[in-house]
Design a protein around this motif. Structure first.
Motif, PDB file in Angstrom:
ATOM      1  N   LEU A 172       0.829  -1.208   0.000  1.00  0.00           N
ATOM      2  CA  LEU A 172       0.000   0.000   0.000  1.00  0.00           C
ATOM      3  C   LEU A 172       0.862   1.257   0.000  1.00  0.00           C
ATOM      4  N   HIS A 173       2.005   1.192   0.668  1.00  0.00           N
ATOM      5  CA  HIS A 173       3.003   2.276   0.690  1.00  0.00           C
ATOM      6  C   HIS A 173       4.379   1.616   0.601  1.00  0.00           C
ATOM      7  N   PRO A 174       4.750   1.169  -0.597  1.00  0.00           N
ATOM      8  CA  PRO A 174       5.952   0.340  -0.728  1.00  0.00           C
ATOM      9  C   PRO A 174       7.246   1.092  -0.395  1.00  0.00           C
ATOM     10  N   PRO A 175       8.145   0.407   0.322  1.00  0.00           N
ATOM     11  CA  PRO A 175       9.467   0.972   0.579  1.00  0.00           C
ATOM     12  C   PRO A 175      10.291   0.991  -0.710  1.00  0.00           C
ATOM     13  N   LYS A 176      11.423   1.668  -0.651  1.00  0.00           N
ATOM     14  CA  LYS A 176      12.252   1.872  -1.834  1.00  0.00           C
ATOM     15  C   LYS A 176      12.633   0.567  -2.539  1.00  0.00           C
ATOM     16  N   PHE A 177      12.989  -0.465  -1.785  1.00  0.00           N
ATOM     17  CA  PHE A 177      13.430  -1.690  -2.453  1.00  0.00           C
ATOM     18  C   PHE A 177      12.298  -2.336  -3.254  1.00  0.00           C
ATOM     19  N   ILE A 178      11.056  -2.187  -2.820  1.00  0.00           N
ATOM     20  CA  ILE A 178       9.932  -2.727  -3.591  1.00  0.00           C
ATOM     21  C   ILE A 178       9.642  -1.830  -4.793  1.00  0.00           C
ATOM     22  N   VAL A 179       9.721  -0.513  -4.592  1.00  0.00           N
ATOM     23  CA  VAL A 179       9.551   0.421  -5.713  1.00  0.00           C
ATOM     24  C   VAL A 179      10.588   0.114  -6.788  1.00  0.00           C
ATOM     25  N   ASP A 180      11.832  -0.047  -6.371  1.00  0.00           N
ATOM     26  CA  ASP A 180      12.907  -0.364  -7.323  1.00  0.00           C
ATOM     27  C   ASP A 180      12.636  -1.685  -8.050  1.00  0.00           C
ATOM     28  N   CYS A 181      12.149  -2.668  -7.311  1.00  0.00           N
ATOM     29  CA  CYS A 181      11.852  -3.976  -7.890  1.00  0.00           C
ATOM     30  C   CYS A 181      10.753  -3.862  -8.943  1.00  0.00           C
ATOM     31  N   LEU A 182       9.643  -3.216  -8.595  1.00  0.00           N
ATOM     32  CA  LEU A 182       8.519  -3.087  -9.526  1.00  0.00           C
ATOM     33  C   LEU A 182       8.905  -2.264 -10.753  1.00  0.00           C
ATOM     34  N   GLU A 183       9.682  -1.221 -10.540  1.00  0.00           N
ATOM     35  CA  GLU A 183      10.118  -0.399 -11.673  1.00  0.00           C
ATOM     36  C   GLU A 183      11.106  -1.155 -12.558  1.00  0.00           C
ATOM     37  N   SER A 184      11.949  -1.991 -11.945  1.00  0.00           N
ATOM     38  CA  SER A 184      12.960  -2.708 -12.728  1.00  0.00           C
ATOM     39  C   SER A 184      12.345  -3.718 -13.695  1.00  0.00           C
ATOM     40  N   VAL A 185      11.166  -4.221 -13.369  1.00  0.00           N
ATOM     41  CA  VAL A 185      10.507  -5.178 -14.277  1.00  0.00           C
ATOM     42  C   VAL A 185       9.492  -4.485 -15.182  1.00  0.00           C
ATOM     43  N   GLY A 186       9.356  -3.178 -15.016  1.00  0.00           N
ATOM     44  CA  GLY A 186       8.447  -2.412 -15.864  1.00  0.00           C
ATOM     45  C   GLY A 186       6.981  -2.566 -15.516  1.00  0.00           C
ATOM     46  N   PHE A 187       6.695  -2.917 -14.260  1.00  0.00           N
ATOM     47  CA  PHE A 187       5.288  -3.059 -13.859  1.00  0.00           C
ATOM     48  C   PHE A 187       4.685  -1.661 -13.695  1.00  0.00           C
ATOM     49  N   PRO A 188       3.598  -1.358 -14.400  1.00  0.00           N
ATOM     50  CA  PRO A 188       3.031  -0.004 -14.374  1.00  0.00           C
ATOM     51  C   PRO A 188       2.568   0.417 -12.976  1.00  0.00           C
ATOM     52  N   ARG A 189       2.966   1.612 -12.581  1.00  0.00           N
ATOM     53  CA  ARG A 189       2.621   2.132 -11.255  1.00  0.00           C
ATOM     54  C   ARG A 189       1.108   2.163 -11.041  1.00  0.00           C
ATOM     55  N   ASP A 190       0.355   2.411 -12.094  1.00  0.00           N
ATOM     56  CA  ASP A 190      -1.107   2.456 -11.985  1.00  0.00           C
ATOM     57  C   ASP A 190      -1.706   1.113 -11.574  1.00  0.00           C
ATOM     58  N   TRP A 191      -0.953   0.039 -11.684  1.00  0.00           N
ATOM     59  CA  TRP A 191      -1.441  -1.294 -11.352  1.00  0.00           C
ATOM     60  C   TRP A 191      -0.853  -1.874 -10.062  1.00  0.00           C
ATOM     61  N   TRP A 192      -0.070  -1.107  -9.337  1.00  0.00           N
ATOM     62  CA  TRP A 192       0.527  -1.619  -8.111  1.00  0.00           C
ATOM     63  C   TRP A 192      -0.526  -2.030  -7.097  1.00  0.00           C
ATOM     64  N   TRP A 193      -1.655  -1.329  -7.091  1.00  0.00           N
ATOM     65  CA  TRP A 193      -2.733  -1.660  -6.159  1.00  0.00           C
ATOM     66  C   TRP A 193      -3.225  -3.091  -6.393  1.00  0.00           C
ATOM     67  N   ALA A 194      -3.178  -3.563  -7.622  1.00  0.00           N
ATOM     68  CA  ALA A 194      -3.660  -4.908  -7.943  1.00  0.00           C
ATOM     69  C   ALA A 194      -2.817  -5.981  -7.252  1.00  0.00           C
ATOM     70  N   LEU A 195      -1.535  -5.734  -7.100  1.00  0.00           N
ATOM     71  CA  LEU A 195      -0.681  -6.690  -6.401  1.00  0.00           C
ATOM     72  C   LEU A 195      -1.105  -6.817  -4.942  1.00  0.00           C
ATOM     73  N   SER A 196      -1.407  -5.681  -4.327  1.00  0.00           N
ATOM     74  CA  SER A 196      -1.863  -5.697  -2.940  1.00  0.00           C
ATOM     75  C   SER A 196      -3.186  -6.437  -2.809  1.00  0.00           C
ATOM     76  N   MET A 197      -4.083  -6.230  -3.753  1.00  0.00           N
ATOM     77  CA  MET A 197      -5.380  -6.910  -3.715  1.00  0.00           C
ATOM     78  C   MET A 197      -5.219  -8.416  -3.945  1.00  0.00           C
ATOM     79  N   ALA A 198      -4.321  -8.807  -4.835  1.00  0.00           N
ATOM     80  CA  ALA A 198      -4.078 -10.236  -5.078  1.00  0.00           C
ATOM     81  C   ALA A 198      -3.539 -10.905  -3.819  1.00  0.00           C
TER      82      ALA A 198
END
Length: 122
Positions: free
Chosen positions: A28-54
């Motif tokens: 819900l409020h990802p720390p830097k290492f998770i932000v870096d991870c999601l950005e490194s694989v190109g996962f769209p920021r607009d969809w980060w909420w879906a990971l939390s819901m899953a």
């Protein structure tokens, strides 16, 4: 070899659901290492909420599955698929950092272990 519809022992399911609950909350409020991870694989920021819901849905499934036959086994299998897809995204993006090796593959191995320990009868 056979499969049990209810987990036995239950504790591996509880461990997995606690980790998934913590991960859902952290996303819900990802720390830097998770932000870096999601950005490194190109996962769209607009969809980060879906990971939390899953992950939250997996917590519900794992919890219900302690008492409802087949639900925890199916949910654990879905968690395994989630981490296989995450690993594939990392490999495709060549994002093979510590986060991939420890978090992604570590959770994949843990999820497979939970499935085997809690549901496979030898």
């Amino acid at each position: 070899m056979s499969l049990s519809e209810l987990p036995s022992p239950v504790w591996p399911i509880v461990v997995l659901l606690v980790i998934q609950a913590a991960d859902a909350a952290i996303l819900l409020h990802p720390p830097k290492f998770i932000v870096d991870c999601l950005e490194s694989v190109g996962f769209p920021r607009d969809w980060w909420w879906a990971l939390s819901m899953a992950k939250a849905a997996s917590v519900v499934g794992l919890t219900a599955g302690i008492w409802i036959p087949g639900v925890a086994m199916t949910t654990t299998a879905a968690v395994i698929v989630y981490f296989i897809l995450a690993a594939a995204a990392h490999i495709r993006a060549r994002a093979l950092t510590t986060t991939f090796w420890v978090n992604c593959l570590g959770m994949l191995l843990l999820s497979v272990a939970v499935l085997v320990v809690s549901f496979v009868r030898w």
